[in-house]
Design a protein around this motif. Structure first.
Motif, PDB file in Angstrom:
ATOM      1  N   ASN A 151     -11.294   4.716  -8.913  1.00 18.94           N
ATOM      2  CA  ASN A 151     -12.377   5.098  -8.006  1.00 18.94           C
ATOM      3  C   ASN A 151     -11.920   5.441  -6.597  1.00 18.94           C
ATOM      4  O   ASN A 151     -12.704   5.403  -5.665  1.00 18.94           O
ATOM      5  N   THR A 152     -10.632   5.706  -6.401  1.00 22.88           N
ATOM      6  CA  THR A 152     -10.197   6.081  -5.054  1.00 22.88           C
ATOM      7  C   THR A 152      -9.035   7.068  -5.119  1.00 22.88           C
ATOM      8  O   THR A 152      -8.259   7.061  -6.082  1.00 22.88           O
ATOM      9  N   GLU A 153      -8.944   7.898  -4.121  1.00 20.76           N
ATOM     10  CA  GLU A 153      -7.880   8.914  -4.086  1.00 20.76           C
ATOM     11  C   GLU A 153      -6.646   8.405  -3.348  1.00 20.76           C
ATOM     12  O   GLU A 153      -5.583   9.007  -3.400  1.00 20.76           O
ATOM     13  N   ASN A 154      -6.797   7.281  -2.598  1.00 27.31           N
ATOM     14  CA  ASN A 154      -5.731   6.836  -1.691  1.00 27.31           C
ATOM     15  C   ASN A 154      -5.433   5.368  -1.933  1.00 27.31           C
ATOM     16  O   ASN A 154      -6.320   4.530  -1.806  1.00 27.31           O
ATOM     17  N   VAL A 155      -4.185   5.079  -2.296  1.00 32.97           N
ATOM     18  CA  VAL A 155      -3.841   3.704  -2.644  1.00 32.97           C
ATOM     19  C   VAL A 155      -2.611   3.266  -1.849  1.00 32.97           C
ATOM     20  O   VAL A 155      -1.554   3.895  -1.926  1.00 32.97           O
ATOM     21  N   VAL A 156      -2.779   2.185  -1.083  1.00 31.23           N
ATOM     22  CA  VAL A 156      -1.638   1.614  -0.354  1.00 31.23           C
ATOM     23  C   VAL A 156      -1.109   0.459  -1.198  1.00 31.23           C
ATOM     24  O   VAL A 156      -1.876  -0.403  -1.628  1.00 31.23           O
ATOM     25  N   VAL A 157       0.200   0.467  -1.435  1.00 30.28           N
ATOM     26  CA  VAL A 157       0.797  -0.578  -2.280  1.00 30.28           C
ATOM     27  C   VAL A 157       1.761  -1.415  -1.450  1.00 30.28           C
ATOM     28  O   VAL A 157       2.656  -0.885  -0.781  1.00 30.28           O
ATOM     29  N   MET A 158       1.548  -2.732  -1.509  1.00 29.63           N
ATOM     30  CA  MET A 158       2.393  -3.676  -0.779  1.00 29.63           C
ATOM     31  C   MET A 158       3.033  -4.628  -1.787  1.00 29.63           C
ATOM     32  O   MET A 158       2.637  -4.659  -2.949  1.00 29.63           O
ATOM     33  N   LEU A 159       3.994  -5.393  -1.336  1.00 26.91           N
ATOM     34  CA  LEU A 159       4.584  -6.458  -2.172  1.00 26.91           C
ATOM     35  C   LEU A 159       5.035  -5.920  -3.522  1.00 26.91           C
ATOM     36  O   LEU A 159       4.707  -6.494  -4.564  1.00 26.91           O
ATOM     37  N   ASP A 160       5.757  -4.818  -3.517  1.00 25.63           N
ATOM     38  CA  ASP A 160       6.229  -4.240  -4.772  1.00 25.63           C
ATOM     39  C   ASP A 160       7.742  -4.400  -4.881  1.00 25.63           C
ATOM     40  O   ASP A 160       8.496  -3.568  -4.377  1.00 25.63           O
ATOM     41  N   GLY A 161       8.157  -5.464  -5.563  1.00 22.99           N
ATOM     42  CA  GLY A 161       9.593  -5.690  -5.728  1.00 22.99           C
ATOM     43  C   GLY A 161      10.160  -4.956  -6.922  1.00 22.99           C
ATOM     44  O   GLY A 161      11.361  -5.002  -7.184  1.00 22.99           O
ATOM     45  N   ASN A 162       9.300  -4.267  -7.682  1.00 26.23           N
ATOM     46  CA  ASN A 162       9.759  -3.700  -8.955  1.00 26.23           C
ATOM     47  C   ASN A 162       9.590  -2.191  -9.080  1.00 26.23           C
ATOM     48  O   ASN A 162       9.525  -1.668 -10.197  1.00 26.23           O
ATOM     49  N   ASN A 163       9.490  -1.498  -7.981  1.00 22.87           N
ATOM     50  CA  ASN A 163       9.363  -0.030  -8.026  1.00 22.87           C
ATOM     51  C   ASN A 163       8.255   0.413  -8.996  1.00 22.87           C
ATOM     52  O   ASN A 163       8.464   1.319  -9.827  1.00 22.87           O
ATOM     53  N   SER A 164       7.084  -0.172  -8.870  1.00 20.57           N
ATOM     54  CA  SER A 164       6.010   0.097  -9.850  1.00 20.57           C
ATOM     55  C   SER A 164       5.553   1.556  -9.841  1.00 20.57           C
ATOM     56  O   SER A 164       4.987   2.037 -10.825  1.00 20.57           O
ATOM     57  N   TYR A 165       5.780   2.265  -8.747  1.00 15.90           N
ATOM     58  CA  TYR A 165       5.402   3.682  -8.661  1.00 15.90           C
ATOM     59  C   TYR A 165       6.098   4.507  -9.747  1.00 15.90           C
ATOM     60  O   TYR A 165       5.619   5.556 -10.159  1.00 15.90           O
ATOM     61  N   LYS A 166       7.254   4.012 -10.230  1.00 13.66           N
ATOM     62  CA  LYS A 166       8.039   4.779 -11.212  1.00 13.66           C
ATOM     63  C   LYS A 166       7.302   4.976 -12.533  1.00 13.66           C
ATOM     64  O   LYS A 166       7.579   5.902 -13.286  1.00 13.66           O
ATOM     65  N   ASN A 167       6.378   4.042 -12.820  1.00 14.55           N
ATOM     66  CA  ASN A 167       5.714   4.101 -14.127  1.00 14.55           C
ATOM     67  C   ASN A 167       4.450   4.941 -14.111  1.00 14.55           C
ATOM     68  O   ASN A 167       3.754   5.035 -15.116  1.00 14.55           O
ATOM     69  N   LEU A 168       4.132   5.551 -12.973  1.00 16.71           N
ATOM     70  CA  LEU A 168       2.908   6.361 -12.908  1.00 16.71           C
ATOM     71  C   LEU A 168       3.199   7.731 -13.506  1.00 16.71           C
ATOM     72  O   LEU A 168       4.253   8.322 -13.249  1.00 16.71           O
ATOM     73  N   ALA A 169       2.226   8.235 -14.266  1.00 20.63           N
ATOM     74  CA  ALA A 169       2.491   9.448 -15.048  1.00 20.63           C
ATOM     75  C   ALA A 169       2.424  10.725 -14.207  1.00 20.63           C
ATOM     76  O   ALA A 169       3.110  11.698 -14.511  1.00 20.63           O
ATOM     77  N   ASP A 170       1.637  10.741 -13.137  1.00 14.59           N
ATOM     78  CA  ASP A 170       1.353  12.001 -12.438  1.00 14.59           C
ATOM     79  C   ASP A 170       2.465  12.366 -11.428  1.00 14.59           C
ATOM     80  O   ASP A 170       2.548  11.781 -10.355  1.00 14.59           O
ATOM     81  N   PRO A 171       3.298  13.366 -11.748  1.00 13.46           N
ATOM     82  CA  PRO A 171       4.413  13.701 -10.848  1.00 13.46           C
ATOM     83  C   PRO A 171       3.947  14.385  -9.567  1.00 13.46           C
ATOM     84  O   PRO A 171       4.713  14.505  -8.613  1.00 13.46           O
ATOM     85  N   ASP A 172       2.681  14.843  -9.556  1.00  7.23           N
ATOM     86  CA  ASP A 172       2.172  15.537  -8.371  1.00  7.23           C
ATOM     87  C   ASP A 172       1.570  14.589  -7.333  1.00  7.23           C
ATOM     88  O   ASP A 172       1.152  15.027  -6.260  1.00  7.23           O
ATOM     89  N   LEU A 173       1.516  13.296  -7.674  1.00  7.81           N
ATOM     90  CA  LEU A 173       1.042  12.338  -6.659  1.00  7.81           C
ATOM     91  C   LEU A 173       1.947  12.448  -5.438  1.00  7.81           C
ATOM     92  O   LEU A 173       3.161  12.638  -5.566  1.00  7.81           O
ATOM     93  N   HIS A 174       1.364  12.273  -4.266  1.00  9.04           N
ATOM     94  CA  HIS A 174       2.182  12.301  -3.053  1.00  9.04           C
ATOM     95  C   HIS A 174       2.462  10.866  -2.637  1.00  9.04           C
ATOM     96  O   HIS A 174       1.568  10.024  -2.679  1.00  9.04           O
TER      97      HIS A 174
END
Ligand code: SAM
Length: 254
Positions: free
Chosen positions: A180-203
């Motif tokens: 439900n949101t276009e903008n997500v701030v991620v904190m406390l990520d020791g495991n590079n969780s962004y790597k598992n997101l499918a959309d390569p066009d995310l900024h």
């Protein structure tokens, strides 16, 4: 009556300590520092430097206590955190009782702002509820790492009229991007969780050690940058012994 100040000191840049925080720090008789006893004690060093820099009379006391470790054998995660909070509450209760005279002011310097992913206020509430020590307390806000990230990348966190979600690496890994949101701030990520997101066009707008001499900033399409961020993060962590990083993900570059 004893008074405790919980003071947000910003996310690393001593110039981002507010006038209100400085004025309050100058009222404090005793500062309580929880230290991890490892490389992350850079964070303790920065807290002490802030005291040296802004407190005019060097007459305050600083008491350092080892921060308890979370016990990994306790599950689920929420119970582990609860047990850890109780240990911290017992430490603060003892410190307030032993170290603060009836008319003294105590101070706890909180990284960033106390309202964001920080347990101090919950722990202080717990100390008060236990009822063994009595004191007033006040919260002084600080600049968060979210604001520091946005300022350094020169970005608005939301598109016009959009919402922003602030979450953790753990949540992102468990449930993926919120719908439900276009903008997500991620904190406390020791495991590079962004790597598992499918959309390569995310900024992605990524920042590490914001406001410190080690600051690193990277931004671009997730598909093109994910590996660079992972490698940069690993190398910086090895070099400095610790890392704190934060990032904004959004569906389009503004
Ligand atoms: C325990 S939380 C504390 C947040 C803090 N209360 C705030 O207001 O920013 C720690 C997380 O904040 C982020 N963080 C805090 N300071 C940072 C900095 N200087 N640079 C990058 N990230 C930071 C990281 O995501 C880190 O894992």
């Amino acid at each position: 009556m004893r008074k405790l100040y919980v003071i947000g000191i910003g996310a690393g840049d001593p110039e981002q300590v507010t006038m209100q925080a400085i004025r309050t720090m100058n009222l404090v008789d005793v500062f309580f520092f929880l230290s991890k006893g490892d490389a992350k004690d850079d964070l303790l060093r920065i807290r002490k430097e802030i005291c040296d820099r802004y407190i005019e009379q060097g007459t305050y006391k600083a008491i350092e206590v080892t921060d308890p470790e979370r016990d990994p054998s306790i599950t689920p995660y929420s119970a582990r955190v609860e047990a850890w909070h109780l240990e911290r509450a017992l430490i603060y209760e003892g410190l307030i009782e032993r170290e603060l005279g009836e008319e003294d002011c105590g101070g706890i310097l909180v990284w960033g702002d106390p309202s964001l992913y920080d347990s101090t206020l919950r722990v202080i509430d717990q100390v008060l509820k236990r009822g063994n020590v009595h004191f007033d307390y006040e919260v002084i806000p600080g600049i968060t790492s979210v604001q520091a990230l946005a300022a350094r990348h020169k970005i608005v966190l939301n598109g016009i009229g959009e919402s922003v979600c602030v979450t953790t690496g753990r949540q992102l890994a468990a449930t993926g991007l919120p719908d439900n949101t276009e903008n997500v701030v991620v904190m406390l990520d020791g495991n590079n969780s962004y790597k598992n997101l499918a959309d390569p066009d995310l900024h992605i707008y990524w920042g590490a050690y914001l406001g410190t001499e080690n600051e690193i900033l990277l931004s671009g399409k997730l598909g093109e940058l994910a590996e660079t961020i992972e490698a940069t993060r690993a190398e910086a962590r090895k070099r400095n012994g610790w890392i704190m990083d934060i990032y904004l993900l959004r569906k389009s570059d503004l």
